[in-house]
Design an enzyme around this catalytic site. Structure first.
Site, PDB file in Angstrom:
ATOM      1  N   GLU A  25     -54.750  14.287  44.643  1.00 51.94           N
ATOM      2  CA  GLU A  25     -53.651  15.176  43.981  1.00 51.94           C
ATOM      3  C   GLU A  25     -52.485  15.257  45.204  1.00 51.94           C
ATOM      4  O   GLU A  25     -53.294  16.654  45.764  1.00 51.94           O
ATOM      5  CB  GLU A  25     -53.517  15.660  42.930  1.00 51.94           C
ATOM      6  CG  GLU A  25     -54.182  15.324  41.707  1.00 51.94           C
ATOM      7  CD  GLU A  25     -52.913  14.013  40.905  1.00 51.94           C
ATOM      8  OE1 GLU A  25     -52.422  14.409  41.009  1.00 51.94           O
ATOM      9  OE2 GLU A  25     -53.829  13.748  40.329  1.00 51.94           O
ATOM     10  N   CYS A  32     -45.293  20.006  45.586  1.00 51.15           N
ATOM     11  CA  CYS A  32     -45.522  18.692  45.385  1.00 51.15           C
ATOM     12  C   CYS A  32     -44.466  17.286  45.344  1.00 51.15           C
ATOM     13  O   CYS A  32     -44.218  16.892  45.061  1.00 51.15           O
ATOM     14  CB  CYS A  32     -47.021  18.229  45.486  1.00 51.15           C
ATOM     15  SG  CYS A  32     -47.512  18.844  43.323  1.00 51.15           S
TER      16      CYS A  32
HETATM   17  P1  NAP Z   1     -54.845  21.705  52.319  1.00 49.36           P
HETATM   18  O1  NAP Z   1     -54.933  22.334  53.690  1.00 49.36           O
HETATM   19  O2  NAP Z   1     -55.168  20.010  52.080  1.00 49.36           O
HETATM   20  O3  NAP Z   1     -55.339  22.414  51.337  1.00 49.36           O
HETATM   21  C1  NAP Z   1     -56.250  21.754  50.198  1.00 49.36           C
HETATM   22  C2  NAP Z   1     -57.126  22.959  49.293  1.00 49.36           C
HETATM   23  O4  NAP Z   1     -58.067  22.409  50.517  1.00 49.36           O
HETATM   24  C3  NAP Z   1     -57.385  24.587  49.998  1.00 49.36           C
HETATM   25  O5  NAP Z   1     -58.574  24.588  49.647  1.00 49.36           O
HETATM   26  C4  NAP Z   1     -58.186  23.950  51.515  1.00 49.36           C
HETATM   27  O6  NAP Z   1     -58.963  25.432  51.874  1.00 49.36           O
HETATM   28  C5  NAP Z   1     -59.026  23.156  51.760  1.00 49.36           C
HETATM   29  N1  NAP Z   1     -59.608  22.527  52.264  1.00 49.36           N
HETATM   30  C6  NAP Z   1     -58.461  22.250  53.609  1.00 49.36           C
HETATM   31  N2  NAP Z   1     -59.056  22.042  54.683  1.00 49.36           N
HETATM   32  C7  NAP Z   1     -60.292  20.960  54.269  1.00 49.36           C
HETATM   33  C8  NAP Z   1     -61.291  19.957  54.687  1.00 49.36           C
HETATM   34  N3  NAP Z   1     -61.746  19.243  55.870  1.00 49.36           N
HETATM   35  N4  NAP Z   1     -62.294  19.694  53.644  1.00 49.36           N
HETATM   36  C9  NAP Z   1     -62.186  19.863  52.363  1.00 49.36           C
HETATM   37  N5  NAP Z   1     -61.174  21.142  52.070  1.00 49.36           N
HETATM   38  C10 NAP Z   1     -60.117  21.593  53.303  1.00 49.36           C
HETATM   39  O7  NAP Z   1     -53.016  21.712  51.256  1.00 49.36           O
HETATM   40  P2  NAP Z   1     -52.615  23.019  51.149  1.00 49.36           P
HETATM   41  O8  NAP Z   1     -51.289  23.018  52.697  1.00 49.36           O
HETATM   42  O9  NAP Z   1     -53.304  23.652  50.575  1.00 49.36           O
HETATM   43  O10 NAP Z   1     -51.252  22.601  49.703  1.00 49.36           O
HETATM   44  C11 NAP Z   1     -50.572  21.713  50.403  1.00 49.36           C
HETATM   45  C12 NAP Z   1     -50.357  20.190  50.222  1.00 49.36           C
HETATM   46  O11 NAP Z   1     -50.879  20.137  48.438  1.00 49.36           O
HETATM   47  C13 NAP Z   1     -48.976  19.324  50.185  1.00 49.36           C
HETATM   48  O12 NAP Z   1     -49.605  18.783  50.726  1.00 49.36           O
HETATM   49  C14 NAP Z   1     -48.510  19.452  48.589  1.00 49.36           C
HETATM   50  O13 NAP Z   1     -48.134  18.516  48.413  1.00 49.36           O
HETATM   51  C15 NAP Z   1     -50.160  19.369  47.876  1.00 49.36           C
HETATM   52  N6  NAP Z   1     -49.896  19.505  46.581  1.00 49.36           N
HETATM   53  C16 NAP Z   1     -50.442  18.086  45.693  1.00 49.36           C
HETATM   54  C17 NAP Z   1     -50.469  17.950  44.351  1.00 49.36           C
HETATM   55  C18 NAP Z   1     -50.200  17.098  43.885  1.00 49.36           C
HETATM   56  O14 NAP Z   1     -50.559  17.587  42.772  1.00 49.36           O
HETATM   57  N7  NAP Z   1     -50.470  15.794  43.712  1.00 49.36           N
HETATM   58  C19 NAP Z   1     -49.857  20.154  44.023  1.00 49.36           C
HETATM   59  C20 NAP Z   1     -50.198  20.393  44.238  1.00 49.36           C
HETATM   60  C21 NAP Z   1     -50.134  20.185  46.161  1.00 49.36           C
HETATM   61  P3  NAP Z   1     -58.642  26.279  52.804  1.00 49.36           P
HETATM   62  O15 NAP Z   1     -57.352  27.638  51.951  1.00 49.36           O
HETATM   63  O16 NAP Z   1     -59.770  27.715  52.794  1.00 49.36           O
HETATM   64  O17 NAP Z   1     -58.616  25.737  54.102  1.00 49.36           O
END
Ligand code: NAP
Length: 502
Positions: free
Chosen positions: A224, A258
């Site tokens: 997602e 998102c």
């Molecule tokens: P993110 O940086 O990708 O992080 C999401 C999760 O993944 C966090 O728990 C993060 O942990 C972990 N993570 C980071 N790097 C990783 C890696 N290399 N391998 C595995 N896990 C990893 O995203 P975010 O900034 O938290 O969230 C915002 C994004 O989420 C936006 O793009 C938003 O659109 C999207 N989103 C999508 C939905 C949907 O339903 N489509 C819903 C909500 C949000 P750490 O924080 O410990 O780095």
């Protein structure tokens, strides 16, 4: 959590899962009800925890995190049994008239859930509930920016009295989570250190990285990911409703949704009227009452850089909520910003701008509006604003987005029964509703005979002229003209008795 500790927790989860999956659905459902009782008893405390970790406004936390979680638990507890029930499939091939197929569903085993910080409570909560009801064990990592919420979820599921090790909450850096959750490449199947399916919600870049890591194991994933949603405002829209609804969908949760509106495509006849009303609403947003701070300084700075790039490329600020334009560098407060004169090539059109910023673009007609909306690598959600609901539904069918709302936007994430998920760079698979629940199980097909005493299928060895003629007759029966069908009957009957021949 270290790598070896993580391996040990997967092992424990695998053992606990066997006990859990063997329990009747009713027992699993009753245990999860206890998590619901805990939730009901701690609403205020949980809401505050969400606000402390994210800076969310109390109303945003209550309406978009706590209430949807309560509703989701009720919905999945009630529907889970039916979603997991075996399904009969009607046979269609006369050559195999004796066969009946059944789909049965079984849990994956250990499900990994990695979730973001923007809706840190509601997003993982539903996934954990669905995974457990379906008979899986869960290993869950929340964003490092929302650890208090993670610990609150841990306490809530501890209250459900689950078998030891069935639900594990882990804290680890994001960069370590991929290899840990996915396990050693090249070692497929149960017994590997990794999970059996991974549910990831977060940025497209991380989703892509996880998919690459998962490829050697062919590990199933639900992703997602990000979005840059379009809202199309037709000439016949109720302009007051459109302006109010889009303002909420663009700026609630400080624009960090998102499925928030980023690109507002307005029919040229309505453009100035809409812009005026929309800008008036945005100028009137009250800091701390309607508009909360962003969650982190880093996110605010990223959005500020994106807005500045838009301005350098010729966009203009049509309105903002407050005097300062991202001035207070030491706080996470950020104004809502409306951009006009936006063009392709600008971040607002090409990238996800994950903050309180929306661009307004004029379009000559529906076709141009659709062209602009669909000119994006993302396809999460979208909306059509129109008084002509028939026309709106027809346009909804042509928008490249996994969810399209009519005269509303973003709210459908709060509907547990309504599937959620995007196309393109917005991800793979679905969360919520029956499709979301079914992501938690593997479908197995069981094919069996209807009639007793059958010795063979007619198409088994030895092949012969008689068998060929019989099957040819069956082809005539299903595809020939009326005369051919009748003429085929005796030839079909001749071969039919082969079922009972030794
Ligand atoms: P993110 O940086 O990708 O992080 C999401 C999760 O993944 C966090 O728990 C993060 O942990 C972990 N993570 C980071 N790097 C990783 C890696 N290399 N391998 C595995 N896990 C990893 O995203 P975010 O900034 O938290 O969230 C915002 C994004 O989420 C936006 O793009 C938003 O659109 C999207 N989103 C999508 C939905 C949907 O339903 N489509 C819903 C909500 C949000 P750490 O924080 O410990 O780095």
């Amino acid at each position: 959590m270290t790598k070896s500790e993580f391996g040990a927790c997967i092992k424990k989860a695998r053992n606990a899962q066997k006990i859990w999956a063997a329990l009747p659905y009713g027992q699993r459902e009753r245990r999860l009800k206890k998590a619901g009782t805990y939730l009901a008893a701690h609403v205020e405390e949980l809401r505050e925890t969400v606000c402390r970790d994210t800076g969310k406004l109390p109303l945003d936390a209550l309406a978009a995190e706590i209430l949807p979680a309560i509703m989701a638990l009720d919905y999945y507890r009630q529907k889970g049994r039916a979603f997991l029930a075996p399904r009969r499939i009607r046979g269609g091939n006369p050559l195999m008239f004796n066969k009946r197929s059944r789909m049965v569903y079984e849990p994956y085993g250990v499900v990994g859930i990695i979730s973001p910080w923007n809706y840190p409570f509601a997003i993982p909560f539903s996934e954990i509930v669905m995974a457990l009801l379906a008979g899986n064990a869960v290993v869950f990592k929340i964003s490092s920016r929302s650890l208090r919420v993670g610990r609150a979820l841990e306490a809530m599921f501890a209250a459900a009295d689950l078998p030891q090790g069935l639900f594990t909450y882990v804290e680890m850096a994001g960069r370590d989570a991929g290899p840990a959750f996915i396990g050693s490449p090249g070692a497929p199947g149960p017994g590997t250190p990794g999970v059996d399916k991974l549910f990831f919600t977060g940025s497209t870049a991380t989703g892509r990285e996880l998919m690459t890591l998962a490829a050697p194991r062919l590990l199933p994933l639900v992703l997602e990911l990000g979005g840059a949603d379009a809202a199309i405002v037709r000439a016949d829209a109720d302009v007051d409703r459109a302006a109010a609804g889009i303002a909420w969908a663009a700026f609630s949760n400080a624009g960090q949704s998102c499925g928030g509106v980023q690109r507002i495509i307005v029919h040229q006849d309505l453009y100035e009227v809409f812009l005026e009303k929309f800008c008036a609403l945005v100028r009137g947003l009250r800091r701390g009452i309607d508009l909360g701070p962003m969650s982190t300084l880093a996110q605010k700075q990223e959005v500020r850089r994106q807005v500045e790039r838009c301005l350098r490329m010729g966009a203009r600020i049509a309105a903002k909520s407050g005097e300062a334009f991202f001035q207070e560098e030491k706080t996470t407060e950020a104004p809502a910003v409306v951009l006009r004169d936006v063009k392709f090539g600008m971040p607002i059109m090409e990238e996800e701008v994950f903050g309180p910023v929306a661009g307004v673009i004029p379009a000559a007609d529906d076709e141009e509006a659709l062209g602009i909306a669909n000119n994006s690598c993302y396809g999460l959600t979208a909306s059509i604003w129109s008084r002509n609901r028939r026309r709106a539904r027809s346009l909804a069918g042509r928008i490249n987005a996994g969810v399209v709302m009519i005269n509303d936007h973003l709210m459908s994430h709060g509907l547990a029964e309504t599937p959620w998920g995007g196309f393109g760079n917005s991800g793979l698979g679905r969360s919520h509703g029956e499709p979301g629940f079914k992501e938690m199980v593997k479908a197995r097909v069981i094919v069996d005979d209807i009639l007793p005493g059958v010795k063979r299928d007619i198409f088994w060895y030895p092949y012969s002229e008689e068998v060929f003629t019989g099957i040819r007759a069956i082809v005539d029966m299903v595809s020939g003209k009326a005369g051919q069908r009748i003429a085929a009957i005796p030839r079909v009957l001749r071969v039919f008795f082969r079922y009972w021949k030794k």
